[in-house]
Design a protein around this motif. Structure first.
Motif, PDB file in Angstrom:
ATOM      1  N   LYS A  10       5.781  18.148 -30.807  1.00 53.28           N
ATOM      2  CA  LYS A  10       3.873  18.267 -30.943  1.00 53.28           C
ATOM      3  C   LYS A  10       3.545  17.841 -28.679  1.00 53.28           C
ATOM      4  O   LYS A  10       2.929  17.557 -29.210  1.00 53.28           O
ATOM      5  CB  LYS A  10       3.649  16.691 -31.378  1.00 53.28           C
ATOM      6  CG  LYS A  10       3.514  17.265 -33.000  1.00 53.28           C
ATOM      7  CD  LYS A  10       3.233  16.713 -34.080  1.00 53.28           C
ATOM      8  CE  LYS A  10       3.796  16.457 -35.244  1.00 53.28           C
ATOM      9  NZ  LYS A  10       3.465  15.454 -36.543  1.00 53.28           N
ATOM     10  N   SER A  11       4.720  17.258 -28.543  1.00 54.58           N
ATOM     11  CA  SER A  11       4.119  16.942 -27.000  1.00 54.58           C
ATOM     12  C   SER A  11       5.148  17.888 -26.291  1.00 54.58           C
ATOM     13  O   SER A  11       6.280  18.372 -26.332  1.00 54.58           O
ATOM     14  CB  SER A  11       4.658  15.433 -27.164  1.00 54.58           C
ATOM     15  OG  SER A  11       6.385  15.631 -27.147  1.00 54.58           O
ATOM     16  N   GLN A  12       4.896  17.776 -24.642  1.00 47.96           N
ATOM     17  CA  GLN A  12       5.574  18.293 -23.408  1.00 47.96           C
ATOM     18  C   GLN A  12       6.022  16.903 -22.684  1.00 47.96           C
ATOM     19  O   GLN A  12       5.194  15.786 -22.999  1.00 47.96           O
ATOM     20  CB  GLN A  12       4.875  19.068 -23.237  1.00 47.96           C
ATOM     21  CG  GLN A  12       5.490  20.314 -23.549  1.00 47.96           C
ATOM     22  CD  GLN A  12       4.041  21.829 -22.827  1.00 47.96           C
ATOM     23  OE1 GLN A  12       4.088  21.543 -21.531  1.00 47.96           O
ATOM     24  NE2 GLN A  12       3.769  22.733 -23.474  1.00 47.96           N
ATOM     25  N   SER A  13       6.518  16.773 -22.385  1.00 50.80           N
ATOM     26  CA  SER A  13       6.958  15.253 -21.144  1.00 50.80           C
ATOM     27  C   SER A  13       8.029  15.769 -19.825  1.00 50.80           C
ATOM     28  O   SER A  13       9.067  16.736 -19.763  1.00 50.80           O
ATOM     29  CB  SER A  13       7.251  14.401 -21.715  1.00 50.80           C
ATOM     30  OG  SER A  13       8.916  14.519 -22.233  1.00 50.80           O
ATOM     31  N   GLY A  31       8.401  10.264 -21.386  1.00 51.98           N
ATOM     32  CA  GLY A  31       7.531  10.872 -22.629  1.00 51.98           C
ATOM     33  C   GLY A  31       8.417   9.755 -23.947  1.00 51.98           C
ATOM     34  O   GLY A  31       9.167   9.326 -23.585  1.00 51.98           O
ATOM     35  N   SER A 170       1.127  12.290 -21.498  1.00 52.26           N
ATOM     36  CA  SER A 170       1.161  12.099 -22.489  1.00 52.26           C
ATOM     37  C   SER A 170      -0.060  11.404 -23.195  1.00 52.26           C
ATOM     38  O   SER A 170      -0.185  11.734 -24.367  1.00 52.26           O
ATOM     39  CB  SER A 170       1.628  10.129 -22.033  1.00 52.26           C
ATOM     40  OG  SER A 170       0.874   9.212 -21.487  1.00 52.26           O
ATOM     41  N   SER A 171      -1.536  12.008 -22.767  1.00 50.35           N
ATOM     42  CA  SER A 171      -2.614  11.775 -23.800  1.00 50.35           C
ATOM     43  C   SER A 171      -3.550  12.628 -23.779  1.00 50.35           C
ATOM     44  O   SER A 171      -4.643  12.823 -23.903  1.00 50.35           O
ATOM     45  CB  SER A 171      -3.552  10.433 -22.297  1.00 50.35           C
ATOM     46  OG  SER A 171      -3.988  10.733 -21.448  1.00 50.35           O
ATOM     47  N   GLU A 173      -3.753  17.170 -24.301  1.00 44.29           N
ATOM     48  CA  GLU A 173      -3.285  17.877 -25.518  1.00 44.29           C
ATOM     49  C   GLU A 173      -2.731  19.092 -24.722  1.00 44.29           C
ATOM     50  O   GLU A 173      -2.876  18.898 -23.185  1.00 44.29           O
ATOM     51  CB  GLU A 173      -3.999  18.817 -26.159  1.00 44.29           C
ATOM     52  CG  GLU A 173      -4.973  18.060 -27.042  1.00 44.29           C
ATOM     53  CD  GLU A 173      -4.628  18.088 -28.277  1.00 44.29           C
ATOM     54  OE1 GLU A 173      -3.405  18.689 -28.871  1.00 44.29           O
ATOM     55  OE2 GLU A 173      -4.954  16.564 -28.346  1.00 44.29           O
ATOM     56  N   PHE A 174      -1.186  19.642 -25.625  1.00 50.17           N
ATOM     57  CA  PHE A 174      -0.513  20.550 -24.714  1.00 50.17           C
ATOM     58  C   PHE A 174      -0.641  22.595 -25.437  1.00 50.17           C
ATOM     59  O   PHE A 174      -1.073  22.507 -26.428  1.00 50.17           O
ATOM     60  CB  PHE A 174       0.717  20.341 -24.689  1.00 50.17           C
ATOM     61  CG  PHE A 174       1.292  18.807 -23.696  1.00 50.17           C
ATOM     62  CD1 PHE A 174       1.562  19.180 -22.801  1.00 50.17           C
ATOM     63  CD2 PHE A 174       1.203  18.323 -24.464  1.00 50.17           C
ATOM     64  CE1 PHE A 174       1.756  18.390 -21.945  1.00 50.17           C
ATOM     65  CE2 PHE A 174       1.247  16.651 -24.516  1.00 50.17           C
ATOM     66  CZ  PHE A 174       1.619  16.793 -23.029  1.00 50.17           C
ATOM     67  N   SER A 177       3.922  24.527 -27.966  1.00 51.29           N
ATOM     68  CA  SER A 177       5.207  23.180 -28.368  1.00 51.29           C
ATOM     69  C   SER A 177       6.393  23.430 -28.585  1.00 51.29           C
ATOM     70  O   SER A 177       6.969  25.450 -28.338  1.00 51.29           O
ATOM     71  CB  SER A 177       4.241  22.857 -29.875  1.00 51.29           C
ATOM     72  OG  SER A 177       4.531  23.883 -31.088  1.00 51.29           O
TER      73      SER A 177
END
Length: 184
Positions: A10-13, A31, A170-171, A173-174, A177
């Motif tokens: 659900k994220s990239q960091s 992240g 971090s806030s 949308e990417f 996934s």
């Protein structure tokens, strides 16, 4: 030390690689991940490897690779095109680009500490000096490094600190996934 991108479900960091071996690595996190998360680690130059998070302590994490890696191949900087390119976050955000007397909103397709790929840059010229403004992140001079139709790549005059970019991202949308990656 070099930065890498962690792509989760659900994220990239971004992270900083601290120690690495053929079977795993220790990273400084910017992240959020959890123990047992499966991630795709993207190193400079786009080389990727799948791993699982084994431990987290403070802002550090230990990752175990699914298969042993060839360290020479992962970190070889003698590769041709893009071998020095910093990991990029594929993020959904907008920027305002000023060039000459024009000021245009453009869509950010990806961003790194030193560069940005934008959609909507058909009026820009390769080699042109511009100013880019990304609300909450940076206002910087940049140069158009490449152009392909309405896609453009900007190189920032001064890199964005990794932690600042990661906090801002971090806030957001990417665009991709972990399930979008090839070897699931």
């Amino acid at each position: 030390m070099q930065s890498a991108r962690l792509i989760g479900e659900k994220s990239q960091s971004l992270c900083i690689v601290r120690d690495v071996s053929e079977t795993g690595m220790k990273v400084r996190l910017f992240g959020t991940v959890a123990v047992d998360d499966r991630v795709c680690v993207e190193f400079k130059g786009g080389r990727t490897v799948f791993a699982s998070v084994k431990w987290i302590e403070d802002r550090f994490a230990g990752l175990a690779f699914e298969t042993p890696i060839d360290l020479q191949k992962i970190f070889d900087t003698a590769q041709p095109e893009y071998s020095y390119r910093a990991p990029r976050l594929e993020i959904d955000a907008t920027a305002t680009v000023t060039f000459g007397r024009a000021k245009l909103p453009m869509t950010i397709l990806d961003i790194s500490t030193s560069g940005i790929k934008l959609l909507g840059g058909d009026a820009l010229i390769r080699g042109e000096d511009v100013t880019i403004d990304i609300e909450g992140l940076v206002r910087s001079n940049a140069v158009v490094k490449w152009k392909a139709s309405d896609l453009v790549g900007l190189e920032l005059e001064h890199p964005i600190p990794v932690e600042r970019l990661a906090d801002w991202a971090s806030s957001r949308e990417f665009r991709r996934s972990l399930s979008d990656m090839v070897s699931i």
